[in-house]
Motif scaffolding. Structure first.
Motif, short mmCIF file in Angstrom:
data_model
loop_
_atom_site.label_atom_id
_atom_site.label_comp_id
_atom_site.label_asym_id
_atom_site.label_seq_id
_atom_site.Cartn_x
_atom_site.Cartn_y
_atom_site.Cartn_z
N GLU A 41 0.90 -1.13 -0.05
CA GLU A 41 -0.04 0.08 0.24
C GLU A 41 0.91 1.19 -0.16
N GLU A 42 0.57 2.22 -0.72
CA GLU A 42 1.36 3.50 -0.88
C GLU A 42 0.04 4.58 -0.59
N HIS A 43 1.09 5.89 -0.18
CA HIS A 43 0.36 6.77 0.04
C HIS A 43 0.58 7.77 -1.07
N VAL A 44 -0.53 8.33 -1.71
CA VAL A 44 -0.28 9.21 -3.01
C VAL A 44 -1.10 10.55 -2.47
N MET A 45 -0.53 11.48 -2.67
CA MET A 45 -1.04 12.72 -2.51
C MET A 45 -1.48 13.60 -3.84
N GLY A 46 -2.45 14.23 -3.79
CA GLY A 46 -2.90 15.15 -4.87
C GLY A 46 -4.23 15.76 -4.75
N HIS A 47 -4.73 16.12 -5.71
CA HIS A 47 -5.97 16.99 -5.80
C HIS A 47 -7.03 16.38 -6.86
N TRP A 48 -8.17 16.50 -6.13
CA TRP A 48 -9.42 15.85 -7.21
C TRP A 48 -9.54 16.67 -8.38
N GLU A 49 -9.58 16.03 -9.55
CA GLU A 49 -9.54 16.59 -10.79
C GLU A 49 -11.35 16.73 -11.07
N LYS A 50 -11.55 17.88 -10.59
CA LYS A 50 -13.06 18.39 -10.73
C LYS A 50 -13.61 18.27 -12.03
N SER A 51 -13.12 18.71 -13.27
CA SER A 51 -13.26 18.32 -14.33
C SER A 51 -13.82 17.33 -14.98
N LYS A 52 -13.33 16.14 -14.54
CA LYS A 52 -13.62 15.08 -14.63
C LYS A 52 -14.86 14.20 -13.90
N GLY A 53 -15.26 14.87 -12.82
CA GLY A 53 -16.37 14.64 -12.24
C GLY A 53 -16.06 13.37 -10.99
N MET A 54 -17.30 12.95 -10.64
CA MET A 54 -17.35 11.99 -9.63
C MET A 54 -18.33 10.97 -9.99
N HIS A 55 -18.12 9.71 -9.38
CA HIS A 55 -19.23 8.72 -9.68
C HIS A 55 -19.68 8.29 -8.27
N TYR A 56 -21.11 8.38 -7.80
CA TYR A 56 -21.28 7.70 -6.61
C TYR A 56 -23.05 7.80 -6.72
N ASP A 57 -23.59 6.63 -6.75
CA ASP A 57 -24.86 6.54 -6.78
C ASP A 57 -25.29 5.65 -5.44
N ALA A 58 -25.79 6.53 -4.46
CA ALA A 58 -26.23 5.74 -2.90
C ALA A 58 -27.31 4.69 -3.24
N VAL A 59 -28.04 4.79 -4.16
CA VAL A 59 -29.22 4.06 -4.28
C VAL A 59 -28.75 2.81 -4.94
N LYS A 60 -28.14 2.70 -5.99
CA LYS A 60 -27.83 1.54 -6.67
C LYS A 60 -26.77 0.86 -6.06
N ASP A 61 -25.53 1.34 -5.74
CA ASP A 61 -24.41 0.79 -4.97
C ASP A 61 -23.64 1.79 -3.97
#
Length: 138
Positions: A41-61
């Protein structure tokens, strides 16, 4: 040489050896390239790439959260957390991912978030089971 001096020197040598071994076990930050070649396991530091969005569907998964992150070297990779989306993820300034790289995706077991001004100097840890730990700098 006196026995007490010999015992003192041996004790000092053992203490120095112990401190050196502690220092060798400390984790340093990696980037995605280094994480891809590592088997641990590694520790990787960075920033969220907001332009590419995110995927989270609390109902589906509710235990699948995916987004893209740019590491400190500027490389952008997909990140998957098998857990819930961290609260206030959108407001985080910096991310530290703890996990492993497989193929071209980083699978995080934990996400540490550096929160903005209101929470200055606080670090929030989100674990796979959704528990939140908050660390405060003193």
């Amino acid at each position: 040489m006196r026995k007490s001096a010999i015992i003192g020197l041996i004790t000092i040598a053992i203490c120095i050896g112990f401190l050196v071994s502690l220092n060798a076990d400390t984790d340093t930050y990696s980037n995605f390239t280094q994480a891809a070649t590592s088997n641990k396991e590694e520790h990787v530091m960075g920033h969220w790439e907001k332009s590419k969005g995110m995927h989270y569907d609390a109902v589906k998964d509710p235990n699948h959260f995916a987004f893209f992150m740019k590491d400190e070297k500027g490389e952008v990779k997909k990140v998957v957390l098998n857990g819930t989306k961290p609260q206030d993820f959108e407001r985080s300034e910096k991310l530290v991912l703890i996990g492993k790289m497989e193929n071209d995706t980083f699978y995080a077991s934990k996400i540490l978030m550096k929160c903005p001004s209101k929470y200055k100097d606080n670090l929030v840890e989100i674990q796979q089971d959704g528990q939140v730990k908050q660390y405060k700098k003193s």
